[in-house]
Design a protein around this motif. Structure first.
Motif, PDB file in Angstrom:
ATOM      1  N   ALA A  78       0.833  -1.203   0.000  1.00  0.00           N
ATOM      2  CA  ALA A  78       0.000   0.000   0.000  1.00  0.00           C
ATOM      3  C   ALA A  78       0.869   1.255   0.000  1.00  0.00           C
ATOM      4  O   ALA A  78       0.523   2.264  -0.635  1.00  0.00           O
ATOM      5  N   THR A  79       2.002   1.199   0.690  1.00  0.00           N
ATOM      6  CA  THR A  79       2.921   2.330   0.702  1.00  0.00           C
ATOM      7  C   THR A  79       3.454   2.609  -0.703  1.00  0.00           C
ATOM      8  O   THR A  79       3.536   3.770  -1.146  1.00  0.00           O
ATOM      9  N   LEU A  80       3.801   1.555  -1.424  1.00  0.00           N
ATOM     10  CA  LEU A  80       4.258   1.715  -2.802  1.00  0.00           C
ATOM     11  C   LEU A  80       3.156   2.276  -3.689  1.00  0.00           C
ATOM     12  O   LEU A  80       3.405   3.134  -4.552  1.00  0.00           O
ATOM     13  N   VAL A  81       1.931   1.799  -3.473  1.00  0.00           N
ATOM     14  CA  VAL A  81       0.791   2.306  -4.249  1.00  0.00           C
ATOM     15  C   VAL A  81       0.588   3.789  -3.974  1.00  0.00           C
ATOM     16  O   VAL A  81       0.261   4.568  -4.881  1.00  0.00           O
ATOM     17  N   GLY A  82       0.815   4.199  -2.723  1.00  0.00           N
ATOM     18  CA  GLY A  82       0.734   5.623  -2.404  1.00  0.00           C
ATOM     19  C   GLY A  82       1.767   6.429  -3.179  1.00  0.00           C
ATOM     20  O   GLY A  82       1.485   7.541  -3.653  1.00  0.00           O
ATOM     21  N   GLY A  83       2.966   5.869  -3.319  1.00  0.00           N
ATOM     22  CA  GLY A  83       3.992   6.536  -4.116  1.00  0.00           C
ATOM     23  C   GLY A  83       3.613   6.632  -5.578  1.00  0.00           C
ATOM     24  O   GLY A  83       3.809   7.675  -6.216  1.00  0.00           O
ATOM     25  N   VAL A  84       3.062   5.543  -6.115  1.00  0.00           N
ATOM     26  CA  VAL A  84       2.611   5.559  -7.514  1.00  0.00           C
ATOM     27  C   VAL A  84       1.491   6.580  -7.701  1.00  0.00           C
ATOM     28  O   VAL A  84       1.460   7.316  -8.693  1.00  0.00           O
ATOM     29  N   THR A  85       0.588   6.650  -6.727  1.00  0.00           N
ATOM     30  CA  THR A  85      -0.511   7.618  -6.796  1.00  0.00           C
ATOM     31  C   THR A  85       0.016   9.049  -6.835  1.00  0.00           C
ATOM     32  O   THR A  85      -0.464   9.883  -7.609  1.00  0.00           O
ATOM     33  N   ALA A  86       1.021   9.332  -6.011  1.00  0.00           N
ATOM     34  CA  ALA A  86       1.625  10.668  -6.009  1.00  0.00           C
ATOM     35  C   ALA A  86       2.277  10.980  -7.352  1.00  0.00           C
ATOM     36  O   ALA A  86       2.165  12.101  -7.869  1.00  0.00           O
ATOM     37  N   LEU A  87       2.957   9.998  -7.938  1.00  0.00           N
ATOM     38  CA  LEU A  87       3.606  10.215  -9.231  1.00  0.00           C
ATOM     39  C   LEU A  87       2.575  10.472 -10.325  1.00  0.00           C
ATOM     40  O   LEU A  87       2.785  11.320 -11.202  1.00  0.00           O
ATOM     41  N   VAL A  88       1.470   9.741 -10.294  1.00  0.00           N
ATOM     42  CA  VAL A  88       0.421   9.939 -11.304  1.00  0.00           C
ATOM     43  C   VAL A  88      -0.193  11.328 -11.155  1.00  0.00           C
ATOM     44  O   VAL A  88      -0.432  12.035 -12.148  1.00  0.00           O
TER      45      VAL A  88
END
Length: 258
Positions: A78-88
């Motif tokens: 989920a932490t990685l998904v949060g990072g991907v969300t920020a990048l998007v």
């Protein structure tokens, strides 16, 4: 009873606070590495706060005595998904580094197959863990759909939105909440969505090939959801007919006289 409440409160504070802290640390690293703008920062922080709040509430309601190793893997994902969300979110202002975007997303997708194995190996499978895993998967697909839709159009959002549309429909039609039988086809289709979207988002493939991959993902997902909805509807009608028969409400056969 008071001891259980105290233990649960401590568990919630420790596990979810660590997750939120790691999420903010990842955002700080991304911000330093790529100079992330306000949109990325705000979206990433909103994800961290929302994840912390939802997970804390779910843990408190479930009364789990241990967070468990599998849930820790899912929390890391989920932490990685949060990072991907920020990048998007940041990509609306500037394109993220492809290697960084693909790397974070690929690790998140790979770990999707790890938490379930850890849960089974350690005997720590729980309904909360399964739901947590599913929600992280669904949100990652939604975020990737948003990113790919900027290249191919808003129709791509159907891939990320289909699961949420199904959940919304289940509030209106309760028969959609029935348990589905296990299906390897359903699992395969679900697992390939993230891979297809990542391939399209990476830019490594020719545009025409990427488009074909996304169309294939949407077609297979539509087929999978359609098959499940048909099964649920048919099963619901059969169950309703059985209940009516038990209560004597079924229409009596008409006698034809000559």
């Amino acid at each position: 009873m008071a001891l259980n409440n105290t233990y649960d409160a401590r568990l919630v504070q420790q596990e979810t606070a660590v997750g939120a802290g790691v999420q903010i640390l990842l955002l700080a690293l991304l911000g330093t590495a790529i100079g992330m703008g306000p949109a990325g920062w705000l979206t990433g922080l909103a994800f961290a706060v929302a994840s912390w709040a939802v997970l804390s509430r779910a843990l408190h309601r479930s009364r789990l005595r241990s967070f468990g190793p599998a849930n820790r893997v899912t929390l890391g994902r989920a932490t990685l998904v949060g990072g991907v969300t920020a990048l998007v979110a940041d990509s609306f202002e500037s394109s993220p580094p492809v290697t960084l975007f693909v790397g974070l997303t690929a690790i998140a997708l790979i770990l999707d197959g790890v938490d379930g194995k850890v849960a089974r190996a350690t005997g720590t499978s729980t309904p909360l863990g399964a739901r947590f895993d599913m929600e992280v998967d669904a949100f990652l697909i939604l975020v990737l759909s948003v990113y790919v839709s900027m290249e191919f159009g808003p129709w791509v959002l159907m891939i990320g939105g289909m699961r949420y549309a199904f959940v919304a429909a289940a509030r209106v039609y309760p028969w959609l909440n029935a348990e589905l039988p296990p299906s390897m086809a359903r699992k395969t289709v679900a697992a390939t969505q993230g891979v297809c979207l990542l391939l399209a988002a990476s830019g490594y493939l020719p545009r025409s090939v990427s488009l074909a991959v996304v169309l294939l993902a949407l077609a297979s997902l539509t087929w999978s959801f359609g098959r499940d909805v048909r099964w649920l509807h048919r099963t619901s009608r059969i169950q309703d007919a059985e209940v009516e028969e038990m209560l004597g409400l079924a229409p009596e056969p008409q006698t034809v006289t000559s």
